[in-house]
Design a protein around this motif. Sequence first.
Motif, mmCIF file in Angstrom:
data_model
loop_
_atom_site.group_PDB
_atom_site.id
_atom_site.type_symbol
_atom_site.label_atom_id
_atom_site.label_comp_id
_atom_site.label_asym_id
_atom_site.label_seq_id
_atom_site.Cartn_x
_atom_site.Cartn_y
_atom_site.Cartn_z
ATOM 1 N N CYS A 1 39.099 8.558 27.365
ATOM 2 C CA CYS A 1 39.738 7.654 27.916
ATOM 3 C C CYS A 1 39.542 6.304 27.436
ATOM 4 C CB CYS A 1 39.532 7.642 29.566
ATOM 5 S SG CYS A 1 40.436 6.137 30.423
ATOM 6 N N ARG A 2 40.387 5.351 27.382
ATOM 7 C CA ARG A 2 40.179 4.037 26.705
ATOM 8 C C ARG A 2 39.707 2.868 27.950
ATOM 9 N NH1 ARG A 2 45.430 3.125 22.910
ATOM 10 N NH2 ARG A 2 44.905 4.562 21.498
ATOM 11 N N THR A 3 40.214 3.185 29.281
ATOM 12 C CA THR A 3 39.614 2.331 30.093
ATOM 13 C C THR A 3 39.021 3.280 31.213
ATOM 14 O OG1 THR A 3 41.714 2.430 31.222
ATOM 15 C CG2 THR A 3 41.336 0.575 29.827
ATOM 16 N N CYS B 1 40.949 7.208 33.572
ATOM 17 C CA CYS B 1 41.654 6.331 34.451
ATOM 18 C C CYS B 1 42.892 7.173 34.760
ATOM 19 C CB CYS B 1 42.055 5.057 33.698
ATOM 20 S SG CYS B 1 43.237 5.086 32.390
ATOM 21 N N GLY B 2 43.468 7.802 33.673
ATOM 22 C CA GLY B 2 44.413 8.714 34.169
ATOM 23 C C GLY B 2 45.823 8.400 33.687
ATOM 24 N N THR B 3 45.830 6.982 33.255
ATOM 25 C CA THR B 3 47.258 6.235 33.158
ATOM 26 C C THR B 3 47.090 5.908 31.691
ATOM 27 O OG1 THR B 3 46.133 4.287 34.120
ATOM 28 C CG2 THR B 3 47.525 5.523 35.424
ATOM 29 N N CYS B 4 46.210 5.597 30.948
ATOM 30 C CA CYS B 4 46.176 4.846 29.588
ATOM 31 C C CYS B 4 46.655 5.959 28.604
ATOM 32 C CB CYS B 4 44.751 4.561 29.055
ATOM 33 S SG CYS B 4 43.685 5.916 28.763
ATOM 34 N N CYS C 1 44.810 9.080 28.055
ATOM 35 C CA CYS C 1 44.758 9.922 29.178
ATOM 36 C C CYS C 1 46.125 10.809 29.212
ATOM 37 C CB CYS C 1 44.437 9.178 30.637
ATOM 38 S SG CYS C 1 42.847 9.025 30.823
#
Length: 336
Positions: free
Chosen positions: A59-61, A67-70, A73
Amino acid sequence: MTNVAKDSPLKPFAWQESCWSQLIQQHQSGRLPHALLIAGEEGVGKHHLAKAFAAYLLCRTPNNGACGTCATCLLFAAGTHPDLLEIRPESEGKQIRIEQIRSLQQYANKTAQQGGFRVVILKPADAMNINAANALLKNLEEPGENILFILLTHRLSAVIPTIRSRCQQFSLPIPNDEQSLIWLKNHLSSQASLHAEKLLKMAQGNPLMAQELALESLHKQRDKLVSLMEGLTRGSDPVELAPSFIEGEIRWTLRWMQQWLTDWCRWSITEDEASISFPDMLPLYRQWQHTATLNHAQALFRDVGRLRTQLASGANPNAQLAMEALLIRWADKMLV
Ligand SMILES: [Zn+2]
């Protein structure tokens, strides 16, 4: 209508929290090793934990979890992330082949396409012949930059020692009864959740196994196995019965056979019907009581265990022959 909940693939199960926070801490303090070996019984969620941790690393964030949204992800959720490689036998009960480990070598030598970590999940770590294991060992001895190997096994003693010694080991616990029951009730249909306690007992406290046991197909398989066992006990030919014994999921068949032996031994010692875990087996237990001894049942338990191990590791390719031999021994030890 059902009320079946879905787990977030990005979060560990409740009973994995302490292992999870240790992993996150190690990563955040730059002390993550190159290889993890996660051991624990079948069905405690080893693969779930490995995937969630891989998602976090890619994950990047991240924030104590993916995070599930980047963008990465989303790639992960689609199952197309180029920096995650999963290695497993081509079909259940087979071994991981040396060619699969060789392809891993090429992967390990590349740099991450998304510029961060690369993760390799390999399961089961005990299903490799010696050549494949040695090839894997080379990778573990000379890992590339920013690469993490996560090996999974429910038979730690069958993982060769040189591989074990190259990995940081984690042992995943079976959740306590309360945690198991909460999870299980959330993951069964409202109809099946009425039997949650019974399923959990049959699965010896293991919630993911209990969930699997609620499957209609396994119900049928078990019912059929009980009648096959009745046939064997009545004196039917073990060799003729063997093909039917290996239909369906053989790992469950062998597990039930072991559970019945343990259950029979306990009842035989205590003579207390309330101690029986599988009351539907009582008529058969009574018949075995006339002919079997504890020693014989224990020897047979070990035989079934050996076959389970062989089939799980791909070391015994002929299930029918092995089942014939096992049933002949069963008839010999329990029924004569
Ligand atoms: Zn993310």
